[in-house]
Motif scaffolding. Structure first.
Motif, short mmCIF file in Angstrom:
data_model
loop_
_atom_site.label_atom_id
_atom_site.label_comp_id
_atom_site.label_asym_id
_atom_site.label_seq_id
_atom_site.Cartn_x
_atom_site.Cartn_y
_atom_site.Cartn_z
N SER A 209 0.86 -1.17 0.00
CA SER A 209 0.00 0.00 0.00
C SER A 209 0.90 1.22 0.00
O SER A 209 2.10 1.13 0.29
N LEU A 210 0.33 2.36 -0.31
CA LEU A 210 1.13 3.58 -0.32
C LEU A 210 1.67 3.87 1.09
O LEU A 210 2.75 4.42 1.24
N ASN A 211 0.95 3.45 2.10
CA ASN A 211 1.37 3.65 3.49
C ASN A 211 2.67 2.90 3.79
O ASN A 211 3.47 3.32 4.63
N MET A 212 2.87 1.77 3.06
CA MET A 212 4.04 0.94 3.29
C MET A 212 5.32 1.60 2.78
O MET A 212 6.42 1.28 3.21
N LEU A 213 5.16 2.54 1.84
CA LEU A 213 6.32 3.15 1.21
C LEU A 213 7.24 3.85 2.21
O LEU A 213 8.45 3.91 1.99
N LYS A 214 6.67 4.38 3.27
CA LYS A 214 7.48 5.11 4.25
C LYS A 214 8.48 4.19 4.95
O LYS A 214 9.50 4.65 5.48
N ASP A 215 8.19 2.87 4.95
CA ASP A 215 9.07 1.92 5.62
C ASP A 215 10.08 1.27 4.67
O ASP A 215 10.94 0.51 5.10
N ILE A 216 9.94 1.55 3.38
CA ILE A 216 10.81 0.89 2.40
C ILE A 216 11.91 1.84 1.93
O ILE A 216 11.63 2.92 1.42
N SER A 217 13.15 1.44 2.13
CA SER A 217 14.28 2.22 1.62
C SER A 217 14.58 1.74 0.21
O SER A 217 15.35 0.80 0.02
N ALA A 218 13.97 2.37 -0.77
CA ALA A 218 14.15 1.94 -2.15
C ALA A 218 14.43 3.14 -3.05
O ALA A 218 14.03 4.27 -2.75
N ASP A 219 15.12 2.88 -4.16
CA ASP A 219 15.44 3.94 -5.12
C ASP A 219 14.51 3.91 -6.31
O ASP A 219 14.25 4.94 -6.94
N VAL A 220 13.99 2.72 -6.63
CA VAL A 220 13.14 2.56 -7.81
C VAL A 220 11.91 1.75 -7.42
O VAL A 220 12.02 0.75 -6.70
N LEU A 221 10.76 2.17 -7.88
CA LEU A 221 9.51 1.46 -7.64
C LEU A 221 8.93 1.04 -8.98
O LEU A 221 8.62 1.89 -9.81
N LYS A 222 8.82 -0.24 -9.21
CA LYS A 222 8.23 -0.75 -10.45
C LYS A 222 6.78 -1.15 -10.13
O LYS A 222 6.55 -2.11 -9.40
N ILE A 223 5.84 -0.40 -10.66
CA ILE A 223 4.43 -0.61 -10.32
C ILE A 223 3.83 -1.72 -11.17
O ILE A 223 3.99 -1.74 -12.40
N ASP A 224 3.16 -2.66 -10.51
CA ASP A 224 2.55 -3.79 -11.20
C ASP A 224 1.48 -3.32 -12.18
O ASP A 224 0.68 -2.42 -11.88
N MET A 225 1.46 -3.92 -13.36
CA MET A 225 0.53 -3.50 -14.41
C MET A 225 -0.93 -3.63 -13.97
O MET A 225 -1.76 -2.79 -14.29
N GLY A 226 -1.21 -4.68 -13.21
CA GLY A 226 -2.59 -4.89 -12.73
C GLY A 226 -3.05 -3.77 -11.81
O GLY A 226 -4.22 -3.43 -11.75
N PHE A 227 -2.11 -3.18 -11.08
CA PHE A 227 -2.42 -2.09 -10.16
C PHE A 227 -2.90 -0.87 -10.95
O PHE A 227 -3.82 -0.17 -10.55
N LEU A 228 -2.25 -0.62 -12.09
CA LEU A 228 -2.64 0.52 -12.93
C LEU A 228 -3.89 0.23 -13.74
O LEU A 228 -4.69 1.11 -14.00
N ARG A 229 -4.04 -1.02 -14.15
CA ARG A 229 -5.17 -1.40 -14.99
C ARG A 229 -6.50 -1.26 -14.24
O ARG A 229 -7.55 -1.10 -14.84
N ALA A 230 -6.43 -1.31 -12.90
CA ALA A 230 -7.64 -1.23 -12.09
C ALA A 230 -8.22 0.19 -12.06
O ALA A 230 -9.32 0.40 -11.60
N SER A 231 -7.45 1.15 -12.55
CA SER A 231 -7.88 2.55 -12.52
C SER A 231 -8.26 3.03 -13.91
O SER A 231 -7.66 2.67 -14.90
N GLU A 232 -9.29 3.88 -14.00
CA GLU A 232 -9.69 4.45 -15.28
C GLU A 232 -8.71 5.56 -15.71
O GLU A 232 -8.59 5.88 -16.87
N ASN A 233 -8.04 6.14 -14.70
CA ASN A 233 -7.11 7.25 -14.98
C ASN A 233 -5.74 6.68 -15.29
O ASN A 233 -5.01 6.34 -14.39
#
Length: 285
Positions: free
Chosen positions: A261-285
């Motif tokens: 979840s977006l809330n989890m991002l604060k705990d992750i020390s990462a440089d790159v986030l690769k967003i799953d295609m299904g996550f984007l496909r669920a949105s009309e925008n």
């Protein structure tokens, strides 16, 4: 009753041989569950079954039991499924899995696994900035095999760490080769599997590769899926934090496919986030 035979074959496994017309799994499960409920246990008991319909009565009983076990194995970990029927594909699948496991070590020794670098582009300039290491198996008899033919088998068998170590080393060798040719600006991303955290010392291996090949740690990017991250979040995050402090770049793959979840991002020390295609496909925008 007198129209079948049943018994315990070991541990938590039981087997029954009954006429097909008497087979009613839903009814059987309800009866067993009722018996368990009456025991007032403090823990959940899950019942699952593998079913083999006997075609050839001359077949050995051992083989019949093996086929029922194969059907049972096919739903291991699938908690929405309670039973499965054996089919011939299961036998072919089991033989294929055994061949992959038997041939893997020889393939590693003979360097049959090859890395292919999928390029990454800067969308603003169109320039190549690096790539991602993909693996293919140049099999001696069957030709070039895609990861779909062997990755799942090796993961299930707990052998994926051997292949991953081989790929990590191959990527480090490639970066050294590029550096010697004056192309040190490119990076390569490599995958870290869930089971790698259990079988090997990831920090020691990656820092060792940097020293062995005299390459910059920020050229060897470490890609981990959110599933692998969540398997032991605090421990894995500590390892990634140490690697990041050493100079490696951390990439999170498949973000949004499972636990994240977006809330989890604060705990992750990462440089790159690769967003799953299904996550984007669920949105009309």
């Amino acid at each position: 009753g007198n129209k079948g035979v049943a018994g315990r074959v070991g541990a938590d496994q039981f087997i029954a041989c009954i006429p097909l017309e008497r087979l009613d799994m839903q009814k059987a499960f309800r009866r067993i569950k009722r018996m368990i409920d009456e025991m007032h246990l403090d823990y959940e008991v899950r019942i699952s079954a593998g079913i083999y319909v006997i075609i050839d009565k001359k077949e050995s009983v051992d083989l019949m039991c093996d086929k029922a076990s194969m059907a049972l194995s096919s739903i291991k970990g699938k908690y929405m499924e309670s039973y499965a029927y054996y089919d011939s594909k299961m036998m072919h699948s089991m033989i294929h899995e055994q061949e992959i496991k038997n041939e893997m070590q020889e393939a590693l020794d003979q360097e049959q696994f090859k890395i292919y670098v999928q390029p990454k582009y800067d969308i603003a300039s169109g320039a190549i900035v690096g790539g991602e290491a993909l693996v293919r198996w140049q099999h001696a008899q069957r030709g070039l095999l895609s990861p779909a033919m062997f990755i799942d088998v090796l993961e299930k068998a707990g052998l994926i760490y051997k292949l991953d170590r081989y790929i990590w080393e191959s990527a480090a060798q490639k970066l050294k080769e590029w550096k010697d040719k004056g192309a040190e600006q490119y990076h390569i991303s490599v995958n870290i599997s869930t089971k790698d955290f259990y079988f090997v010392d990831i920090y020691e291996i990656f820092t060792g590769l940097i020293e062995k090949y005299d390459i910059c740690p920020d050229r060897l990017n470490l890609e981990i899926t959110e599933t692998a991250l969540m398997s032991d979040f605090d421990k894995n995050m500590e390892i990634l934090k140490q690697l990041r402090e050493y100079g490696f770049k951390i990439e999170i793959d498949d973000f949004g496919s499972g636990y994240s979840s977006l809330n989890m991002l604060k705990d992750i020390s990462a440089d790159v986030l690769k967003i799953d295609m299904g996550f984007l496909r669920a949105s009309e925008n």
